[in-house]
Design an enzyme around this catalytic site. Structure first.
Site, PDB file in Angstrom:
ATOM      1  N   ASP A   1       9.365   3.240   2.063  1.00 23.31           N
ATOM      2  CA  ASP A   1       8.136   3.980   2.361  1.00 23.31           C
ATOM      3  C   ASP A   1       7.859   3.811   3.848  1.00 23.31           C
ATOM      4  OD1 ASP A   1       5.595   4.915   2.835  1.00 23.31           O
ATOM      5  OD2 ASP A   1       4.688   4.003   1.059  1.00 23.31           O
TER       6      ASP A   1
ATOM      7  N   PHE B   1       0.856  -1.188   0.000  1.00 14.66           N
ATOM      8  CA  PHE B   1       0.000   0.000   0.000  1.00 14.66           C
ATOM      9  C   PHE B   1       0.889   1.234   0.000  1.00 14.66           C
ATOM     10  CE2 PHE B   1      -2.248   3.631   1.626  1.00 14.66           C
ATOM     11  CZ  PHE B   1      -3.416   3.600   0.880  1.00 14.66           C
TER      12      PHE B   1
ATOM     13  N   LYS C   1       2.305  11.259   7.250  1.00 14.69           N
ATOM     14  CA  LYS C   1       1.539  10.982   8.467  1.00 14.69           C
ATOM     15  C   LYS C   1       2.099  11.669   9.725  1.00 14.69           C
ATOM     16  CE  LYS C   1      -1.101   7.179   6.754  1.00 14.69           C
ATOM     17  NZ  LYS C   1      -0.747   6.110   5.840  1.00 14.69           N
TER      18      LYS C   1
HETATM   19  C1  PLP Z   1      -0.934   6.152   4.349  1.00 14.62           C
HETATM   20  C2  PLP Z   1       0.147   5.613   3.511  1.00 14.62           C
HETATM   21  C3  PLP Z   1       0.435   6.170   2.242  1.00 14.62           C
HETATM   22  C4  PLP Z   1      -0.402   7.246   1.616  1.00 14.62           C
HETATM   23  O1  PLP Z   1      -0.453   8.422   2.358  1.00 14.62           O
HETATM   24  P1  PLP Z   1      -1.631   9.473   2.058  1.00 14.62           P
HETATM   25  O2  PLP Z   1      -1.266  10.649   2.953  1.00 14.62           O
HETATM   26  O3  PLP Z   1      -2.913   8.827   2.452  1.00 14.62           O
HETATM   27  O4  PLP Z   1      -1.567   9.805   0.629  1.00 14.62           O
HETATM   28  C5  PLP Z   1       1.500   5.640   1.540  1.00 14.62           C
HETATM   29  N1  PLP Z   1       2.250   4.639   2.034  1.00 14.62           N
HETATM   30  C6  PLP Z   1       2.002   4.087   3.241  1.00 14.62           C
HETATM   31  C7  PLP Z   1       2.877   2.980   3.736  1.00 14.62           C
HETATM   32  C8  PLP Z   1       0.936   4.544   4.011  1.00 14.62           C
HETATM   33  O5  PLP Z   1       0.666   3.971   5.188  1.00 14.62           O
END
Ligand code: PLP
Length: 425
Positions: free
Chosen positions: A232, A146, A274
């Protein structure tokens, strides 16, 4: 007009239902206030927040230091765009690059934008530094990843809901199984590989936690085949998993100590979002060294709001809180305790098959089929009992409270969780 309890919450749910796109399926609870580890609904009922807005609120709801920094900056200067300089951006960039030990940072707003940024930089690096054939660059990703919701990112998702009828898809991605270094090495041997984009723990997929050496092995394989190792850490970073980053490995300090050198799987590009703002404001970033970041020149990438003065002030305050309040160490200690206590319960029951995770990013797997409603029903009952969590992928429930939690609070939460699970035995 007086409204009884049910109709008050229902009123707000109905408004969303009627006027908002139906792109989410929220738990039926309507929140109006948050403080630290708690949120309150419109009827004044208090809950422990065990989602933390998908780990954006690591520092706790409405942290006063973050809110103050935001208020102060909001009253002074909010946005200049990057057409002009401002007095906050450079300070923020210095702060970020010293905090995470990279030469440069590229500021964006949302996580998906930061992932897109990393993909663009990786491709450009591949053409200009590695000598990959024009239009042929490939990025290796993992199954069940994701990374966000843009058209390019969903192109390499294998979640049918995320993908179906959103094509045509962006080409240039190779998918391998998660936690499989042999598959990674094989993919890296293909022509024209720019990099490997990976979550150190797959949060959305259900907190899939790979072998301890997966990140280090990936780092080394990327070195061997001259590909960028791209982490990520939007969900796993910033203290959530009991390290400053999940790629720090077995080290819980907030600087780069000697011990960390031994376990750190240092990425070529680090993607954050985040909790970079403590949930106060959308702030994301990509960090890299000059060799990689300098492939981007004026006009080649940008964002109107990226790195705006409010974002800069908020992010610096949010990162200070992580150090001041020792959130890394707290997440590590409470996480081990949480899994140990849940494991004691698991030994006595058939309702839950396992608990997994690192630090305070954990999940339990409910002993039922993927398409059963059991996990959802457990979350409804947890809500009734004063704790908010959400199922992810059918029968998995993620538990990720704010990292400012105390041991006493966690004990209360563990009791709520276990007593609720017992109702489903
Ligand atoms: C939440 C998340 C995203 C996307 O972030 P948004 O601010 O919702 O665009 C990408 N990668 C990971 C691992 C995430 O948990």
């Amino acid at each position: 007009m007086s409204m009884n309890k049910e109709s008050k919450a229902q009123h707000f749910i109905d408004l969303e239902d009627k006027h908002g796109a139906h792109n989410y399926h929220p738990l039926p609870v309507v929140l109006e206030k948050g403080e630290g580890v708690y949120v309150w609904d419109v009827d004044g009922k208090r809950y422990y927040d065990f989602l933390s807005a998908y780990s954006a609120v690591n520092q706790g709801h409405c942290h006063p230091a973050i809110v103050n920094a935001m208020n102060e900056q909001a009253q002074t200067l909010t946005l200049t765009s990057r057409a002009f300089h401002n007095d906050k951006l450079g300070q923020y960039e210095k702060y970020m690059t010293e905090y995470f030990k990279f030469d440069k940072v590229l500021p964006m707003n949302t996580g998906a934008e930061a992932v897109e940024t990393a993909i663009k930089i990786a491709r450009k690096w591949a053409y200009e530094k590695k000598g990959v054939e024009e239009h042929a660059a490939k990025i290796i990703v993992c199954e069940n990843n994701f990374h966000g919701r843009t058209t390019t990112i969903i192109s390499f998702s294998n979640d049918e809901d995320a993908r179906k009828n959103f094509g045509p898809y962006t080409p240039g991605f190779i998918k391998i199984p998660y936690n499989d270094t042999a598959a990674l090495e094989k993919a890296l041997q293909e022509e024209n590989v720019a990099g490997f984009l990976v979550e150190p723990i797959q949060g959305e997929a259900g907190v899939f936690t790979p072998n301890d050496d997966f990140m280090r092995a990936s780092r080394e394989l990327c070195n061997k085949y001259n590909a960028l190792f791209i982490a990520d850490e939007i969900q796993t970073g910033i203290a959530r998993t009991g390290g400053l980053l999940a790629v720090c490995g077995d080290c819980s300090c907030d600087a780069h100590c000697e011990r960390q050198e031994a376990t750190y799987a240092r990425p070529d590009m680090l993607i954050l979002g985040k909790a970079l703002s403590g949930g106060a404001y959308p702030v994301s970033a990509v960090l890299a060294d000059n060799e990689v970041m300098n492939v981007i020149k004026p006009g080649q990438h940008g964002s109107t709001f990226g790195g705006n003065p409010v974002a800069a002030a908020v992010a610096m305050a949010a990162l200070e809180v992580v150090k001041d309040e020792k959130l890394i160490q707290n997440a590590r200690a409470l996480g081990s305790y949480f899994r140990a206590e849940i494991n004691k319960y698991i030994a006595t029951t058939d309702t839950v098959t396992l608990v997994r995770g690192k630090g305070l990013l954990n999940a339990i797997v409910i002993n039922d089929t993927e398409d059963s409603k059991t996990a959802w029903n457990i979350c409804l009952r947890l809500r009734d009992n004063g704790l908010l969590a959400k199922p992810t992928h059918g029968n998995i429930i993620r538990f990720a409270p704010p990292l400012v939690m105390t041991k006493e609070q966690l004990d209360e939460c563990i009791a709520i969780i276990i007593n609720t699970l017992k109702e489903f035995e």
